[in-house]
Structure formats: C-alpha cells, structure tokens
Motif scaffolding. Structure first.
Motif, mmCIF file in Angstrom:
data_model
loop_
_atom_site.group_PDB
_atom_site.id
_atom_site.type_symbol
_atom_site.label_atom_id
_atom_site.label_comp_id
_atom_site.label_asym_id
_atom_site.label_seq_id
_atom_site.Cartn_x
_atom_site.Cartn_y
_atom_site.Cartn_z
ATOM 1 N N ALA A 1 0.987 -0.882 -0.038
ATOM 2 C CA ALA A 1 -0.016 -0.038 -0.058
ATOM 3 C C ALA A 1 0.869 1.268 -0.069
ATOM 4 O O ALA A 1 0.469 2.168 -0.697
ATOM 5 C CB ALA A 1 -1.070 -0.127 1.257
ATOM 6 N N ILE A 2 1.824 1.258 0.706
ATOM 7 C CA ILE A 2 2.835 2.368 0.866
ATOM 8 C C ILE A 2 3.498 2.630 -0.481
ATOM 9 O O ILE A 2 3.743 3.666 -0.987
ATOM 10 C CB ILE A 2 3.873 2.220 1.853
ATOM 11 C CG1 ILE A 2 3.043 2.221 3.423
ATOM 12 C CG2 ILE A 2 4.933 3.256 1.717
ATOM 13 C CD1 ILE A 2 4.055 1.939 4.339
ATOM 14 N N LEU A 3 4.018 1.281 -1.153
ATOM 15 C CA LEU A 3 4.298 1.651 -2.542
ATOM 16 C C LEU A 3 3.531 1.996 -3.663
ATOM 17 O O LEU A 3 3.903 2.843 -4.477
ATOM 18 C CB LEU A 3 5.012 0.150 -2.812
ATOM 19 C CG LEU A 3 5.879 0.006 -4.240
ATOM 20 C CD1 LEU A 3 7.030 0.926 -4.259
ATOM 21 C CD2 LEU A 3 6.176 -1.408 -4.704
ATOM 22 N N LEU A 4 2.152 1.780 -3.367
ATOM 23 C CA LEU A 4 1.155 2.057 -4.479
ATOM 24 C C LEU A 4 0.499 3.473 -4.020
ATOM 25 O O LEU A 4 -0.178 3.628 -5.151
ATOM 26 C CB LEU A 4 0.209 0.938 -4.439
ATOM 27 C CG LEU A 4 0.416 -0.476 -5.079
ATOM 28 C CD1 LEU A 4 -0.490 -1.513 -4.701
ATOM 29 C CD2 LEU A 4 1.113 -0.434 -6.592
ATOM 30 N N MET A 5 0.952 4.015 -2.991
ATOM 31 C CA MET A 5 0.040 5.510 -2.574
ATOM 32 C C MET A 5 0.447 6.354 -3.682
ATOM 33 O O MET A 5 -0.552 7.412 -4.004
ATOM 34 C CB MET A 5 0.635 5.737 -1.373
ATOM 35 C CG MET A 5 -0.344 6.601 -0.519
ATOM 36 S SD MET A 5 0.175 6.712 1.157
ATOM 37 C CE MET A 5 0.129 5.293 1.870
#
Length: 381
Positions: free
Chosen positions: A42-46
């Motif tokens: 999720a942090i990577l895709l934010m």
C-alpha cells in the motif's frame, strides 16, 4: 514527578515484552504476514493512487481497486510464467534420472575402491532408504498441497489488506495522530513520513536490483547454454532478495537443474557465473541502487533473519529488513529508545548522545596526556 527505575526492572520489562510479542506473532502469523505485506504494498502504491485521484479525478475507492488489481496482476504474471517453466522441466525428468544413475554408479565404484564397502551392501542400504522414503510419500504430497493452498490464501488476504489500507489511509492516519497527545503530533507525523519515504525507496531499489540481477543471470545462462535460462534467471533475481542465504539457494537450484539438463560439465560454469553476479551485486548494484535506504548493521540483520525464520518462516526472512528499518526509525525518534536505534545502525550514524561520547573521550585523552607528562617529568635527564 520523574521516577527512575533500576536497570534490572527495565531489562525484565523488555524481555517480557519481547517474549509476549514473539508469542503473539507466532500464533497470529496467518493474519499478520498478509497484513504487513499489504501495508508495504500500500505504501508503494500510494503515489499511483494519488496520481489517479488528482490527475484523472478517480474516486478513492476506484483508484485503490485499480492500483491493487495492477499489483496483483504483475505478481500473478510472474507466478504463471514460473509455473509454465516448472511444468516444462518435468519433461526432462527421465534425463535427470539417467544422469543420477550414472553419478550413483560412479560414486558406488569410488566407495567400493576407497572404503572397501561392497556394492551389494550399498544397494541394500539404498533399498531400505527408498522404502522409508516411499512410506512418507503421502505426507510429502499432503504438505505440498497445503503449501499451495497457503500461497493462494496469502495472496488473497494480501490483496484485500492492500486494498483496504489504500482505501482507509486517511482514516488510519487520523487514528494514529489521535492516539497521542498534541505534544507528540509533530513526532508522529515525522515518523510516518520517514517510514513512507524509506519503504518506497527501499522497495523500488529492491525491485530494480532484482531486475538487474535477473538480466545479468539470463545473459550468463544464455552464454553458457543452459536450458530453462529464463526460469533460472527469474529464480536467481527473486532469491537474491534474501540476504546471504538467497544466493546459495539459487546456486543449489541452478546447479541441480543444469546437472539434469546439460551435464556436470556445465555445473562449474554455473557456479562461477553466480559467484561473479553475486560479487557485482554486492559491490556495485546493491550500494548504488538500494544504497543507504536502510541503515541496519549486518549483525542485527543476521539475528533478524534467524528470528524471522523461526517465527514466520520464509515470509519472515523476506519481511525482516523492512520491519527492522521501521523499528529503527521509531527508535531514533522516541525519547528513551535512541540507544536501541543506534545499536541497530552502522558505526557512521551520528547518535543523539554523540556529545556525551565526545566529552567522555576528551576526558580520557586529557587524563592520558597528564600521565604521560608526569612520567616525562620524573624521567632522568
């Protein structure tokens, strides 16, 4: 009123907390592993979600679904390609059996000549071992089926957690801020920003490192003339993510498959190629691509890998470095935990208490100079 507790009391509290957290991590691994994976994804895709929401005017729900499905599609494509290569590898099983029989025959001759053990005794021992292996075949098949089911369950829950973390990211941020008094709000925001920055940079660098190692491995395997070079290259790139032990696993798998499909003469070239690729990765690719995104010393990494494998298995080893880096960011910015952050970092990190060390060494230097000067005064002329 500030109360100071004795050292043994603090140490007891730390040890009890570590034991409790480790026990909870073991019994809750089926939900914690996909949760941590989902958080990292999720942090990577934010940034992609923010781009879809601001530039393309997507609602948050739609942007979260699109980003999560795209990540799942990429992971599924890699798994699909690997499964096709593994299915093709089964066609070479008769050749592998032939190579193994030849090697076994040579090994039996060597044992008979060197240690005087007759071939008949060796065959009896091998037959007994084979019978025991066959008796456990059902258990092996059952374990394999459970592993496939576990991977599917892990993938599904990771996708759901990624989706919901992206969807409720603002709500979760407000919860974290509201959990602390207004005095610590600035520290909370700073910790969250640093964790997001570190995770994005580290995962992107790790992904680039994996691609570069895969390309180098594919070129090396193609030049050597190894069958299934694409599959071996992907496996080498993926296993290289595991510090220290991943490259040895890739070496073992590559040597076995090469032995089964090309003969023992190519195994030496595979070993040399993987060692050279590992040297290039460790001295050139890793420092420049991944760089100093995660400043964790090797001792802590090794301990973390062992503990991670004991608690969560292979998944724990994969998640060790990001979890340690997140803990270090928290320790560096929470009062009373800076010493633990310094313990996890490298020697060139500047600790919060650097001035204390400077004063200590200055006093020691002054005392040594006084002792030397007194001994010079007492020395005969």
């Amino acid at each position: 009123m500030n109360q100071t507790y004795p050292f043994y009391f603090k140490l007891s509290c730390i040890l009890i907390s570590v034991v409790i957290l480790g026990f909870l991590a073991m019994i809750g691994q089926q939900i914690l592993i996909p949760m941590v994976l989902g958080l990292l994804l999720a942090i990577l895709l934010m940034p992609m979600c923010r781009f879809l929401e601001k530039r393309l005017r997507f609602p948050r729900g739609l942007s979260s679904i699109v980003a999560s499905v795209l990540a799942l599609a990429i992971i599924g494509f890699v798994i699909y390609e690997l499964s096709i290569q593994v299915a093709k590898l089964s066609n070479d099983w008769p050749q592998f059996q032939k190579q193994f029989i030849t090697l076994t025959d040579d090994l039996q001759s060597w044992i008979s000549k060197t240690f005087g053990v007759r071939r008949k005794d060796q065959l009896e021992y091998l037959n007994d071992t084979a019978k025991k292996s066959i008796s456990t075949g059902t258990a092996i098949v059952e374990t394999a089926l459970r592993s496939i089911g576990y991977v599917l369950m892990l993938t599904g829950f990771t996708f759901l957690f990624t989706l919901f973390f992206l969807l409720y990211r603002t709500h979760l941020l407000k919860f974290l801020v509201a959990s602390f008094s207004e005095t610590y709000h600035k520290t909370v925001f700073e910790i969250i920003d640093n964790i997001q920055f570190m995770v994005k940079k580290y995962l992107v660098g790790l992904f680039l490192q994996m691609i570069i190692v895969t390309i180098l491995s594919f070129i090396a395997y193609t030049i050597i003339g190894v069958k299934y070079n694409f599959m071996l290259a992907i496996l080498t790139g993926i296993l290289n993510i595991l510090p220290y032990i991943g490259i040895f696993t890739a070496l073992l798998i590559g040597a076995l498959i090469t032995f089964a499909t090309a003969g023992i003469s190519h195994v030496l070239f595979i070993v040399i190629a993987i060692i050279v690729i590992h040297a290039i990765d460790g001295n050139i690719i890793m420092p420049r691509v991944v760089g100093s995104k995660v400043k964790i010393n090797s001792l802590i990494v090794i301990i973390g890998l062992v503990v991670g494998e004991m608690i969560w298995g292979i998944a724990g080893m994969l998640l060790t470095i990001p979890i340690l880096a997140i803990l270090k960011i928290i320790f560096d910015r929470v009062e009373g935990l800076q010493s633990w952050g310094f313990l996890m970092g490298e020697d060139d990190d500047v600790p919060v208490f650097k001035s204390t060390f400077d004063k200590y060494f200055l006093v020691k230097k002054t005392k040594i100079e006084k002792i030397i000067s007194k001994s010079d005064d007492k020395a005969p002329e």
